[in-house]
Write a protein that holds these residues in place. Structure first.
Motif, PDB file in Angstrom:
ATOM      1  N   THR A 292       0.841  -1.200   0.000  1.00  8.34           N
ATOM      2  CA  THR A 292       0.000   0.000   0.000  1.00  8.34           C
ATOM      3  C   THR A 292       0.876   1.250   0.000  1.00  8.34           C
ATOM      4  OG1 THR A 292      -1.749  -1.168   1.173  1.00  8.34           O
ATOM      5  CG2 THR A 292      -1.809   1.242   1.262  1.00  8.34           C
TER       6      THR A 292
ATOM      7  N   ARG B 252       2.128   1.830  -3.458  1.00  9.58           N
ATOM      8  CA  ARG B 252       1.040   2.394  -4.271  1.00  9.58           C
ATOM      9  C   ARG B 252       0.904   3.894  -3.992  1.00  9.58           C
ATOM     10  NH1 ARG B 252      -4.479   1.578  -1.979  1.00  9.58           N
ATOM     11  NH2 ARG B 252      -3.607   3.291  -0.799  1.00  9.58           N
ATOM     12  N   ASP B 253       0.956   4.249  -2.711  1.00  8.13           N
ATOM     13  CA  ASP B 253       0.839   5.662  -2.347  1.00  8.13           C
ATOM     14  C   ASP B 253       2.002   6.481  -2.905  1.00  8.13           C
ATOM     15  OD1 ASP B 253      -1.476   4.983  -1.022  1.00  8.13           O
ATOM     16  OD2 ASP B 253      -0.603   5.103   0.989  1.00  8.13           O
TER      17      ASP B 253
ATOM     18  N   ARG C 182       3.614   5.805  -5.688  1.00  4.66           N
ATOM     19  CA  ARG C 182       3.384   5.931  -7.129  1.00  4.66           C
ATOM     20  C   ARG C 182       2.344   6.993  -7.443  1.00  4.66           C
ATOM     21  NH1 ARG C 182       2.005   0.512  -9.780  1.00  4.66           N
ATOM     22  NH2 ARG C 182       2.078   1.854 -11.609  1.00  4.66           N
ATOM     23  N   LEU C 183       1.383   7.171  -6.547  1.00  7.35           N
ATOM     24  CA  LEU C 183       0.299   8.125  -6.783  1.00  7.35           C
ATOM     25  C   LEU C 183       0.552   9.495  -6.152  1.00  7.35           C
ATOM     26  CD1 LEU C 183      -2.737   5.729  -6.169  1.00  7.35           C
ATOM     27  CD2 LEU C 183      -1.758   6.455  -8.371  1.00  7.35           C
TER      28      LEU C 183
ATOM     29  N   ALA D   3       1.346  13.172  -5.342  1.00  5.88           N
ATOM     30  CA  ALA D   3       1.278  14.365  -6.195  1.00  5.88           C
ATOM     31  C   ALA D   3       2.090  15.523  -5.617  1.00  5.88           C
ATOM     32  CB  ALA D   3      -0.169  14.788  -6.384  1.00  5.88           C
TER      33      ALA D   3
ATOM     34  N   ASP E 124       3.140  14.255   0.150  1.00  8.46           N
ATOM     35  CA  ASP E 124       2.579  12.916  -0.066  1.00  8.46           C
ATOM     36  C   ASP E 124       3.687  11.867  -0.119  1.00  8.46           C
ATOM     37  OD1 ASP E 124       0.041  14.003  -0.194  1.00  8.46           O
ATOM     38  OD2 ASP E 124      -0.047  13.977  -2.404  1.00  8.46           O
TER      39      ASP E 124
ATOM     40  N   ARG F 250       9.663   9.904  -8.336  1.00  9.82           N
ATOM     41  CA  ARG F 250       8.442  10.720  -8.174  1.00  9.82           C
ATOM     42  C   ARG F 250       8.805  12.116  -7.686  1.00  9.82           C
ATOM     43  NH1 ARG F 250       4.619  11.052 -10.685  1.00  9.82           N
ATOM     44  NH2 ARG F 250       3.382  11.972  -9.056  1.00  9.82           N
TER      45      ARG F 250
ATOM     46  N   ASN G 256       7.608   9.400 -15.201  1.00 14.19           N
ATOM     47  CA  ASN G 256       6.459   8.539 -14.890  1.00 14.19           C
ATOM     48  C   ASN G 256       6.636   7.151 -15.503  1.00 14.19           C
ATOM     49  OD1 ASN G 256       5.097  10.356 -13.272  1.00 14.19           O
ATOM     50  ND2 ASN G 256       3.951  11.231 -14.980  1.00 14.19           N
TER      51      ASN G 256
END
Length: 173
Positions: free
Chosen positions: A15, A18-19, A21-22, A24, A28, A84, A105
């Motif tokens: 998880t 995943r966070d 990768r997402l 922004a 984060d 990221r 990305n």
């Protein structure tokens, strides 16, 4: 129990990736990285507890490999966080920045697909094997306990019958 908790911590690490990768914003990324580190510490703690309790050489090897691969997973996640972070820093750079963000990305997707995903699959499999081994060991111990309880019951029944016979013989004489 520790095996199931370790598996839950590994899923928490997934998880966290995943966070990452997402993510922004830099905040984060920081939050996801901290969560990932806390889940890794949790995996280490549960693995250490399992190592203390495990007597099987085969299972100990699985536990040590699980711990090492969890660290590898965390290192790969740090790579994702770094890429990221670069993508977030490149935002607002115009057409040049947009091309750079697209490439970064793609790098994140590549790292996730080629590095973290295979490790996650392997770690999940190891956690499942450790859990199954522990479950089987508990079942064996429960069966052994039941056999010992039955033997103790038979012995106490024989002792009780012997005592009754002795009392009867004593009262006759």
């Amino acid at each position: 129990r520790d095996a199931m908790d370790a598996r839950a911590s590994i899923r928490g690490m997934q998880t966290g990736v995943r966070d990452l990768r997402l993510a922004a914003t830099a905040a984060d990324i920081q939050k996801a990285s901290e969560y990932l580190v806390s889940r890794l510490k949790s995996v280490d703690r549960f693995a250490d507890e399992m190592l203390k309790l495990s007597r099987s050489v085969e299972n100990r090897a699985r536990i040590e490999k699980l711990k090492a691969r969890a660290h590898d997973y965390s290192k790969a996640a740090q790579q994702i966080a770094a890429v990221r972070g670069e993508a977030i820093a490149a935002a607002g750079g115009g057409a040049d920045g947009a091309a750079r963000i697209a490439k970064l990305n793609e790098d994140v997707i590549r790292i996730a697909r080629e590095v973290t995903l295979p490790i996650a699959v392997e770690v999940e499999g190891l956690a499942n094997q450790i859990g199954e081994f522990a479950k089987h060991a508990v079942e064996e111990q429960a069966a052994e306990s039941a056999r010992e309880m039955a033997a103790a019951e038979r012995e106490s029944m024989a002792l009780g019958i012997g005592a009754v016979l002795l009392l009867i013989a004593t009262s006759i004489f």
